[in-house]
Design an enzyme around this catalytic site. Structure first.
Site, PDB file in Angstrom:
ATOM      1  CB  THR A 262      -9.516   1.980   6.957  1.00 17.52           C
ATOM      2  OG1 THR A 262      -9.067   2.620   6.007  1.00 17.52           O
ATOM      3  CG2 THR A 262     -11.021   1.267   6.738  1.00 17.52           C
TER       4      THR A 262
ATOM      5  NE  ARG B  52      -8.226   7.620   4.215  1.00 11.48           N
ATOM      6  CZ  ARG B  52      -9.148   7.385   5.133  1.00 11.48           C
ATOM      7  NH1 ARG B  52     -10.290   8.108   5.221  1.00 11.48           N
ATOM      8  NH2 ARG B  52      -8.879   6.536   5.902  1.00 11.48           N
TER       9      ARG B  52
ATOM     10  NE  ARG C  81      -7.272  11.428   5.318  1.00 13.67           N
ATOM     11  CZ  ARG C  81      -7.741  10.913   6.443  1.00 13.67           C
ATOM     12  NH1 ARG C  81      -6.903  10.185   7.202  1.00 13.67           N
ATOM     13  NH2 ARG C  81      -9.181  11.320   6.795  1.00 13.67           N
TER      14      ARG C  81
ATOM     15  CG  HIS D 210      -5.836  -1.502   8.929  1.00  7.69           C
ATOM     16  ND1 HIS D 210      -5.308  -0.944  10.154  1.00  7.69           N
ATOM     17  CD2 HIS D 210      -6.253  -0.608   8.242  1.00  7.69           C
ATOM     18  CE1 HIS D 210      -5.499   0.409  10.093  1.00  7.69           C
ATOM     19  NE2 HIS D 210      -6.059   0.700   8.923  1.00  7.69           N
TER      20      HIS D 210
ATOM     21  CD  GLU E  42      -7.509  -5.883   2.777  1.00  5.72           C
ATOM     22  OE1 GLU E  42      -7.639  -5.300   1.655  1.00  5.72           O
ATOM     23  OE2 GLU E  42      -6.730  -5.273   3.727  1.00  5.72           O
TER      24      GLU E  42
ATOM     25  CD  GLU F 208      -7.154   0.044   0.801  1.00  2.00           C
ATOM     26  OE1 GLU F 208      -7.190   1.190   1.581  1.00  2.00           O
ATOM     27  OE2 GLU F 208      -6.312  -0.795   1.289  1.00  2.00           O
TER      28      GLU F 208
ATOM     29  CG  ASN G 269      -1.858   1.153   1.364  1.00  3.19           C
ATOM     30  OD1 ASN G 269      -1.360   2.323   1.095  1.00  3.19           O
ATOM     31  ND2 ASN G 269      -3.026   0.717   1.565  1.00  3.19           N
TER      32      ASN G 269
ATOM     33  CG  HIS H  47      -8.378   4.481   1.072  1.00  2.34           C
ATOM     34  ND1 HIS H  47      -8.285   4.258   2.162  1.00  2.34           N
ATOM     35  CD2 HIS H  47      -9.510   4.880   0.310  1.00  2.34           C
ATOM     36  CE1 HIS H  47      -9.795   4.666   2.564  1.00  2.34           C
ATOM     37  NE2 HIS H  47     -10.179   4.982   1.331  1.00  2.34           N
TER      38      HIS H  47
ATOM     39  CG  HIS I  46       1.063   6.436   4.862  1.00  2.00           C
ATOM     40  ND1 HIS I  46      -0.086   7.560   5.046  1.00  2.00           N
ATOM     41  CD2 HIS I  46       0.187   5.284   5.415  1.00  2.00           C
ATOM     42  CE1 HIS I  46      -0.879   7.120   5.736  1.00  2.00           C
ATOM     43  NE2 HIS I  46      -1.131   5.466   5.962  1.00  2.00           N
TER      44      HIS I  46
HETATM   45  N1  PXP Z   1      -6.199  -2.910   4.089  1.00  2.00           N
HETATM   46  C1  PXP Z   1      -6.986  -1.679   3.987  1.00  2.00           C
HETATM   47  C2  PXP Z   1      -8.426  -2.122   3.558  1.00  2.00           C
HETATM   48  C3  PXP Z   1      -6.669  -0.458   4.348  1.00  2.00           C
HETATM   49  O1  PXP Z   1      -7.529   0.347   4.533  1.00  2.00           O
HETATM   50  C4  PXP Z   1      -5.451  -0.138   4.767  1.00  2.00           C
HETATM   51  C5  PXP Z   1      -4.961   1.061   5.245  1.00  2.00           C
HETATM   52  O2  PXP Z   1      -5.214   2.115   4.386  1.00  2.00           O
HETATM   53  C6  PXP Z   1      -4.370  -1.279   4.770  1.00  2.00           C
HETATM   54  C7  PXP Z   1      -5.049  -2.653   4.288  1.00  2.00           C
HETATM   55  C8  PXP Z   1      -3.003  -1.141   5.272  1.00  2.00           C
HETATM   56  O3  PXP Z   1      -2.994  -0.842   6.345  1.00  2.00           O
HETATM   57  P1  PXP Z   1      -1.448  -0.326   6.992  1.00  2.00           P
HETATM   58  O4  PXP Z   1      -0.957   0.722   6.354  1.00  2.00           O
HETATM   59  O5  PXP Z   1      -1.518  -0.135   8.569  1.00  2.00           O
HETATM   60  O6  PXP Z   1      -0.477  -1.457   6.569  1.00  2.00           O
END
Ligand code: PXP
Length: 239
Positions: free
Chosen positions: A101, A45, A49, A190, A151, A70, A7, A43, A10
């Site tokens: 999330t 949003r 952001r 997550h 998921e 996402e 992901n 994602h 960030h």
């Molecule tokens: N899965 C989903 C559906 C999420 O919304 C996120 C965070 O955007 C993640 C996985 C990844 O989470 P993390 O950044 O904590 O690894």
């Protein structure tokens, strides 16, 4: 073998701190692919952001593995997800105030909307996963709707310690078994990091882990020597 989807949200968070071009989450995604990631997740949003609409367009063009987008169930976000050509769509809850999330989608409460949108994604051959807590009621509701994937939200497991973590892992295990028995394919993610991922990667039936924050933060730390040395070299400072 369980797959890793990285992901990149960030990376975009850092870029948005200056509203500039660097670091480019798309270029970073391609490096993650070169390093062996099996897919790239982002994602989009409502408040934009981090990831921007143009990032999604560029990712879909450039990523060679697959893009997992996402999005929440807001009609405008569903429209964008349908138009995105991303191969995988993860439907998530979204609340403008949250830092990340916070919980899974309430599939039971959103049943009518999901029954409308799932066939739209299927028509575009986009594989949908519903991001849910490891709660049997939510998993059964996802199966009843004919969603291809769930998921499982691993946040409660990731945040827990000791015996509570063991209990949360058992909850995840039971959720994977139930989802599999109901014909669902299973992803998870997550809050996973380098210290807690192994137990989740070993769970039966889990096909893919979505991991972002831990990898982006580790990359910042792992890259600090090179980044500082290269700046010193540009300054003409010999070290
Ligand atoms: N899965 C989903 C559906 C999420 O919304 C996120 C965070 O955007 C993640 C996985 C990844 O989470 P993390 O950044 O904590 O690894």
């Amino acid at each position: 073998m369980v797959r890793l989807h990285v992901n990149i949200d960030h990376v975009a968070t850092v870029r948005q701190a200056r509203r500039g071009l660097n670091p480019d989450p798309v270029a970073w995604a391609l490096l993650a692919e070169q390093a062996g990631a099996h897919g790239i997740t982002c994602h989009l949003r409502k408040d934009r952001r981090h990831i921007q609409d143009d990032d999604v367009k560029r990712l879909v063009k450039k990523v060679r593995t697959l893009v997992n987008l996402e999005a929440c169930l807001d009609p405008e976000m569903v429209r964008l997800a349908l138009a995105s050509k991303a191969k995988c769509i993860c439907l998530v809850p979204e609340n403008r105030q949250e830092i990340t999330t916070e919980g899974g989608l309430d599939v039971i409460a959103e049943r009518k909307t999901l029954a409308k949108v799932l066939p739209l994604f299927a028509r575009k051959s986009q594989m949908v996963s519903l991001f849910v807590d490891p709660d049997p009621k939510q998993i059964v509701a996802a199966a009843d709707l004919g969603a291809p994937f769930v998921e499982l939200h691993t946040g409660a497991y990731s945040n827990a310690k000791g015996k509570t973590r063991e209990r949360e892992l058992a909850r995840l295990r039971a959720a994977t078994e139930l989802a599999y028995d109901k014909g669902l394919r299973v992803n998870a993610g997550h809050g996973l990091d380098y210290t807690n991922v192994a137990a989740v990667a070993e769970l039966p039936h889990v096909e893919e882990l979505n991991i972002g924050h831990a990898i982006v933060s580790h990359a910042l730390t792992a890259g600090v020597h090179l980044a500082v040395r290269q700046m010193l070299a540009q300054m003409g400072v010999v070290r």
